[in-house]
Design an enzyme around this catalytic site. Structure first.
Site, PDB file in Angstrom:
ATOM      1  CD  GLU A   1       0.374  -4.050   9.534  1.00 13.15           C
ATOM      2  OE1 GLU A   1       0.115  -3.860   8.334  1.00 13.15           O
ATOM      3  OE2 GLU A   1      -0.372  -3.702  10.467  1.00 13.15           O
TER       4      GLU A   1
ATOM      5  CG  ASP B   1      -1.050   1.968  14.027  1.00 11.63           C
ATOM      6  OD1 ASP B   1      -1.184   1.892  15.258  1.00 11.63           O
ATOM      7  OD2 ASP B   1      -1.969   1.690  13.229  1.00 11.63           O
TER       8      ASP B   1
ATOM      9  CG  ASP C   1      -4.049 -12.556   4.859  1.00 14.31           C
ATOM     10  OD1 ASP C   1      -4.501 -11.506   4.396  1.00 14.31           O
ATOM     11  OD2 ASP C   1      -4.765 -13.524   5.217  1.00 14.31           O
TER      12      ASP C   1
ATOM     13  CD  GLN D   1      -0.937  -0.638   3.683  1.00 16.67           C
ATOM     14  OE1 GLN D   1      -2.144  -0.814   3.593  1.00 16.67           O
ATOM     15  NE2 GLN D   1      -0.281  -0.917   4.809  1.00 16.67           N
TER      16      GLN D   1
ATOM     17  CG  ASP E   1      -6.262  -1.366  15.193  1.00 16.85           C
ATOM     18  OD1 ASP E   1      -7.193  -0.694  14.732  1.00 16.85           O
ATOM     19  OD2 ASP E   1      -5.152  -0.884  15.494  1.00 16.85           O
TER      20      ASP E   1
ATOM     21  CG  HIS F   1      -5.423   3.355  19.057  1.00 11.07           C
ATOM     22  ND1 HIS F   1      -5.206   4.486  18.324  1.00 11.07           N
ATOM     23  CD2 HIS F   1      -5.294   2.305  18.204  1.00 11.07           C
ATOM     24  CE1 HIS F   1      -4.933   4.159  17.080  1.00 11.07           C
ATOM     25  NE2 HIS F   1      -4.977   2.837  16.964  1.00 11.07           N
TER      26      HIS F   1
END
Length: 575
Positions: free
Chosen positions: A377, A357, A411, A302, A430, A334
């Protein structure tokens, strides 16, 4: 193509007299001693080639191959860029494919008028296609960047331009096959079935190469804008080289020079755009994200853009153009995502799906009872940015230095399939909004079934389910899906979402002061968990027991009953 499809032998009124039954061999091959009169009546005068007919047919088929590859790249680029700019891949792909196929049919019919001058017509068509297709991505991005926040009739400008480019590219692509068929028949007469078989074989193989080259070579190495500009250059060179190299004896001197000048002009325009593409991207990015773009990088997954950070400017993280984190209000989200889930029971082992993040991890690691935190992630680029960028790592309290944290780049769906059962006390989902097509399978009954399997008997799952006020049907579909996976849910919401950008899959800035600004959340477990804050846990800065109870009441008032769950084979989050 049937015999005579490019002249009057099978046409309607005004196409000229029909020809009676032809004599001679059924395969249509004209021998060297034959006059060629029948061939001229059906397909125009025989081409005067500088090479043998067999070589000429091979060169035409090679051009078919190249043009098919270019055409599919234009098509894929429109789908990819439209999905990136406007979200909802299914809708954008459906619009592009359906409109383009329709336009190809119109182009094929229009090509009948060009068949008497097939060589000139084909070269002209390829020059137009190269210019329109090659510049389509820049034009679409420019309209999105500079008019996307105007509102009113301009709000749908990129969508209408997408339809216009689908038509404008489909028309010349549709005209290619009849014109190339005519050129092949002028080289050497052949039965229609054999000629069509050869032409479409080259066309389909070219489409295969173009379809594979786009995601595996053009996109990662050249980027979206440069890739389609380079494709346009290849397209105009292929068309011009075939006509000016193979059929130049059939053209007048004036036609040859005109085609050469047109092709060189198109090449010069594409080359100039390629030289300026970096400056264009930077200017467009600033138009979309503001004048304080600090980091912009395209990972294998991305696009990541960081704005602000130092000197007191507001910090924002954009993922594929969508506002993912706003430094002004991310803590509200959060804290509400993490603390109620950990306060509802044991939390020694915690799993975060997404969240590279580090913001959710920051809140998890504030609880001293956490012994291990696993983050799954998809994009390693997000992890690198979160651990090395000074502003972002300061915002997440340098969580990647904590020895309790372990990161896996994978994934989430595939990782959960192989995750050990009964491992985690808390699973935190998230993930991007469910309306984004790429995320839809991460909001399915199958996905939540895998998450449930990974939980301990008293474990809890907390899910970010999209904006409740703006998209209540999406939120309550997520809730129904979690329940279908065998978990009991407690819905709640938290207000404070940055309203500068739309909630959900659409990238476009709203500029609407009345835009809905909340996050919808779901806390779930095998037994219905208590929505609370722990009396002995860390105290959130933005969340209180009273506001949490109010959040649950506000969410329950919007309930939409009897919604079916979303599954892999029947996703229900399309916008």
């Amino acid at each position: 193509m049937p015999d005579g499809a490019c002249d009057g032998t099978r046409g309607g009124p005004g196409d000229g007299p029909r020809e009676g039954p032809r004599e001679g061999p059924r395969d249509g091959a004209t021998g060297p001693g034959e006059s060629g009169t029948s061939s001229e009546a059906v397909c125009g005068p025989a081409a005067r080639l500088p090479v043998r007919p067999a070589t000429g047919r091979f060169l035409v088929l090679a051009c078919v191959f190249v043009c098919a590859a270019c055409g599919l790249v234009y098509e894929l680029e429109l789908v990819a860029l439209a999905s990136y700019l406007m979200g909802d891949t299914v809708t954008q792909a459906s619009v592009v494919l359906s409109v383009m196929v329709f336009a190809m049919g119109i182009g094929a019919l229009a090509a009948k008028r060009l068949c008497r001058q097939a060589a000139v017509g084909f070269a002209t068509v390829e020059a137009v296609l190269a210019l329109v297709g090659g510049t389509s991505a820049m034009a679409l991005y420019a309209v999105f960047a500079w008019t996307g926040d105007w509102g009113g009739p301009w709000a749908d400008g990129p969508r209408w331009l997408l339809v216009a480019f689908s038509l404008a590219i489909g028309l010349p692509i549709g005209a290619e096959v009849p014109l190339l068929m005519e050129l092949m028949q002028r080289i050497r007469r052949q039965d229609a079935g054999g000629a069509v078989a050869e032409l479409f074989a080259a066309d389909y193989v070219g489409a295969l190469v173009g379809g594979l080259a786009f995601p595996f070579f053009l996109l990662p190495f050249l980027g979206q804008l440069t890739a389609v500009l380079a494709t346009g250059a290849v397209n105009v060179v292929a068309g011009g080289a075939l006509v000016l190299g193979l059929f130049h004896r059939d053209l007048t001197r004036r036609a040859r020079w005109t085609l050469l000048i047109v092709d060189l002009t198109v090449l010069a325009l594409l080359a100039a755009a390629t030289v300026l593409v970096d400056d264009f991207e930077q200017a467009a990015r600033q138009a979309v994200f503001g004048g304080h773009v600090r980091v912009a990088l395209q990972t294998d997954v991305q696009e990541l853009v960081l704005t602000g950070g130092p000197c007191g400017r507001p910090f924002d993280l954009f993922v594929d153009g969508r506002l993912r984190i706003s430094g002004e209000d991310e803590r509200r989200y959060h804290e509400a995502l993490v603390h109620p889930a950990l306060a509802a029971g044991p939390h020694a082992r915690v799993l975060v799906l997404g969240g590279g993040d580090g913001m959710a991890a920051r809140e998890v690691l504030r609880h001293p009872g956490v012994r291990r935190l696993d983050i799954v992630e998809l994009d390693p680029g997000v992890v690198r940015l979160a651990s090395h960028d000074p502003a972002l790592s300061r915002l997440n309290d340098h969580v990647y230095d904590d020895p309790r944290l372990h990161v896996t780049t994978a994934d989430a769906f595939k990782w959960l399939r192989s995750a050990p059962a009964g491992t985690y006390d808390v699973v935190i989902s998230d993930l991007p909004d469910p309306g984004i097509t790429a995320s839809a399978r991460l909001y399915t009954q199958e996905f939540y079934g895998l998450a449930r399997r990974s939980l301990t008997g008293s474990g809890r799952l907390v899910v970010h389910a999209g904006p409740l006020s703006a998209q209540p049907k999406v939120f309550w579909t997520v809730e129904a899906t979690v329940r279908a996976a065998g978990l009991r849910t407690v819905p709640y919401l938290v207000s404070g979402r940055d309203a500068r950008f739309t909630a959900g899959p659409d990238r476009a800035a709203t500029g609407d002061a009345d835009a809905h600004d909340d996050w919808g959340l779901l806390l779930a477990g095998r037994d219905r968990p208590l929505l609370r804050l722990g009396p002995h846990g860390p105290r959130p800065r933005t969340l209180t027991p009273r506001s949490l109870r109010a959040a649950a009441r506000a969410a329950s008032r919007t309930r939409l009953p009897d919604l079916p769950p979303s599954t892999l084979t029947h996703p229900r989050y399309a916008q």
